[in-house]
Design a protein around this motif. Structure first.
Motif, PDB file in Angstrom:
ATOM      1  N   GLY A 139       1.434  -0.895  -0.039  1.00 11.64           N
ATOM      2  CA  GLY A 139      -0.324  -0.036  -0.091  1.00 11.64           C
ATOM      3  C   GLY A 139       0.972   1.338  -0.057  1.00 11.64           C
ATOM      4  N   SER A 142      -2.377   8.220   0.828  1.00  9.22           N
ATOM      5  CA  SER A 142      -2.768   8.183   0.079  1.00  9.22           C
ATOM      6  C   SER A 142      -2.236   9.590  -0.744  1.00  9.22           C
ATOM      7  N   VAL A 153       1.464  -1.707  -6.798  1.00 10.88           N
ATOM      8  CA  VAL A 153       0.605  -1.724  -5.533  1.00 10.88           C
ATOM      9  C   VAL A 153      -0.696  -0.846  -6.102  1.00 10.88           C
ATOM     10  N   ALA A 154      -1.001  -0.741  -4.253  1.00 12.91           N
ATOM     11  CA  ALA A 154      -2.388   0.166  -4.807  1.00 12.91           C
ATOM     12  C   ALA A 154      -2.167   1.271  -3.861  1.00 12.91           C
ATOM     13  N   ASP A 155      -3.026   2.110  -3.340  1.00  9.70           N
ATOM     14  CA  ASP A 155      -3.753   3.444  -3.066  1.00  9.70           C
ATOM     15  C   ASP A 155      -3.574   2.672  -1.533  1.00  9.70           C
ATOM     16  N   ALA A 156      -3.304   2.925  -0.319  1.00 10.74           N
ATOM     17  CA  ALA A 156      -3.631   1.907   0.935  1.00 10.74           C
ATOM     18  C   ALA A 156      -5.135   2.498   1.536  1.00 10.74           C
ATOM     19  N   TRP A 158      -7.466   2.686  -0.870  1.00 11.30           N
ATOM     20  CA  TRP A 158      -8.127   2.318  -0.910  1.00 11.30           C
ATOM     21  C   TRP A 158      -8.589   0.259  -1.122  1.00 11.30           C
ATOM     22  N   LEU A 159      -7.041  -0.104  -0.529  1.00 11.94           N
ATOM     23  CA  LEU A 159      -6.994  -0.924   0.173  1.00 11.94           C
ATOM     24  C   LEU A 159      -7.715  -1.301   1.549  1.00 11.94           C
ATOM     25  N   GLU A 160      -7.706  -0.224   2.092  1.00  8.83           N
ATOM     26  CA  GLU A 160      -8.628  -0.081   3.507  1.00  8.83           C
ATOM     27  C   GLU A 160     -10.020  -0.078   3.554  1.00  8.83           C
ATOM     28  N   LEU A 166      -3.705  -2.110   7.954  1.00  9.72           N
ATOM     29  CA  LEU A 166      -1.777  -1.489   8.119  1.00  9.72           C
ATOM     30  C   LEU A 166      -1.174  -2.093   8.759  1.00  9.72           C
ATOM     31  N   MET A 178       0.139  -4.123   3.594  1.00 10.44           N
ATOM     32  CA  MET A 178      -0.840  -4.408   4.179  1.00 10.44           C
ATOM     33  C   MET A 178      -1.398  -6.024   4.379  1.00 10.44           C
TER      34      MET A 178
END
Length: 222
Positions: A139, A142, A153-156, A158-160, A166, A178
């Motif tokens: 993550g 943002s 990887v991805a926006d943290a 968005w993953l949340e 985290l 994440m």
């Protein structure tokens, strides 16, 4: 709203995601349109991580097919990540599955679709429960997301929204670990029952539908 059709990306369906979302990105996953030349892949047309995923779970990830586009999450065993993948530098839970990449564009605004990502992630979790203790992903906070985020990887944030947490809130690394704990998910949220509801197509929620012959060439410019 049309029902989103979900399906695992099995060996015979890998070709539907070759070259997506573009050739440069697809080559990061070893799934470009051209042959994959990995010295450690013994002449296979698939990268090593994909072969490991197929051997472990019979799929390389999951896909959601909407009328106008294809979205997907790619996953592999944590000890089989592709060379150069950002998560190779991050400690991981033993036996966990790790996201190789995510492609879930929003049709209405810039950035990934939260709804599509949630459907994909829940379906993926349903497929992996009992096989792995967790799904992990890289993550990026943002506030530090560049204009074009590395699709591995991805926006943290968005993953949340997909249910990931985290692992270390004090971690200041560029890519943060994440985790979606599947053992706790089963206890807290009764996910298997929800997955069965989706499979039966109840309540207009995402339903599983095996896909055959879908061509990624039809979505590349959408």
């Amino acid at each position: 709203m049309p029902v989103r059709r979900l399906h695992p990306i099995t060996r015979d369906l890998v070709d539907e995601i070759r070259g997506l979302p573009d050739e440069t990105t697809a080559r990061l996953w070893g799934l470009g349109d051209g042959p994959y030349n990995d010295p450690g892949d013994s002449g296979s047309s698939l990268p090593g991580w994909a072969t490991a995923s197929l051997n472990a779970w019979g799929m390389v990830g999951v896909a959601a097919h909407d009328p106008d586009r294809l979205r997907f999450l790619l996953v592999c065993p944590g000890d089989c990540l592709p060379d150069g993948h950002p998560m190779r530098r991050v400690p991981r839970t033993r036996g966990a599955a790790v996201l190789v990449g995510a492609y879930a564009p929003s049709g209405r605004r810039q950035g990934p679709s939260q709804a599509a990502g949630r459907s994909l992630c829940q379906f993926l979790a349903g497929r992996l429960i009992g096989s792995v203790p967790a799904i992990e992903a890289g993550g990026v906070p943002s506030s530090k997301v560049p204009g074009r985020l590395d699709p591995r990887v991805a926006d943290a944030g968005w993953l949340e929204g997909l249910g990931f947490e985290l692992v270390d809130p004090l971690d200041a690394a560029p890519v943060r670990r994440m985790k979606l704990d599947l053992r706790r998910t089963v206890t807290d949220h009764d996910l298997p029952h929800r997955v069965m509801a989706w499979l039966q197509g109840l309540g207009g929620d995402p339903a599983a539908e095996p896909r055959r012959g879908f061509s990624s060439r039809n979505t590349r410019d959408e």
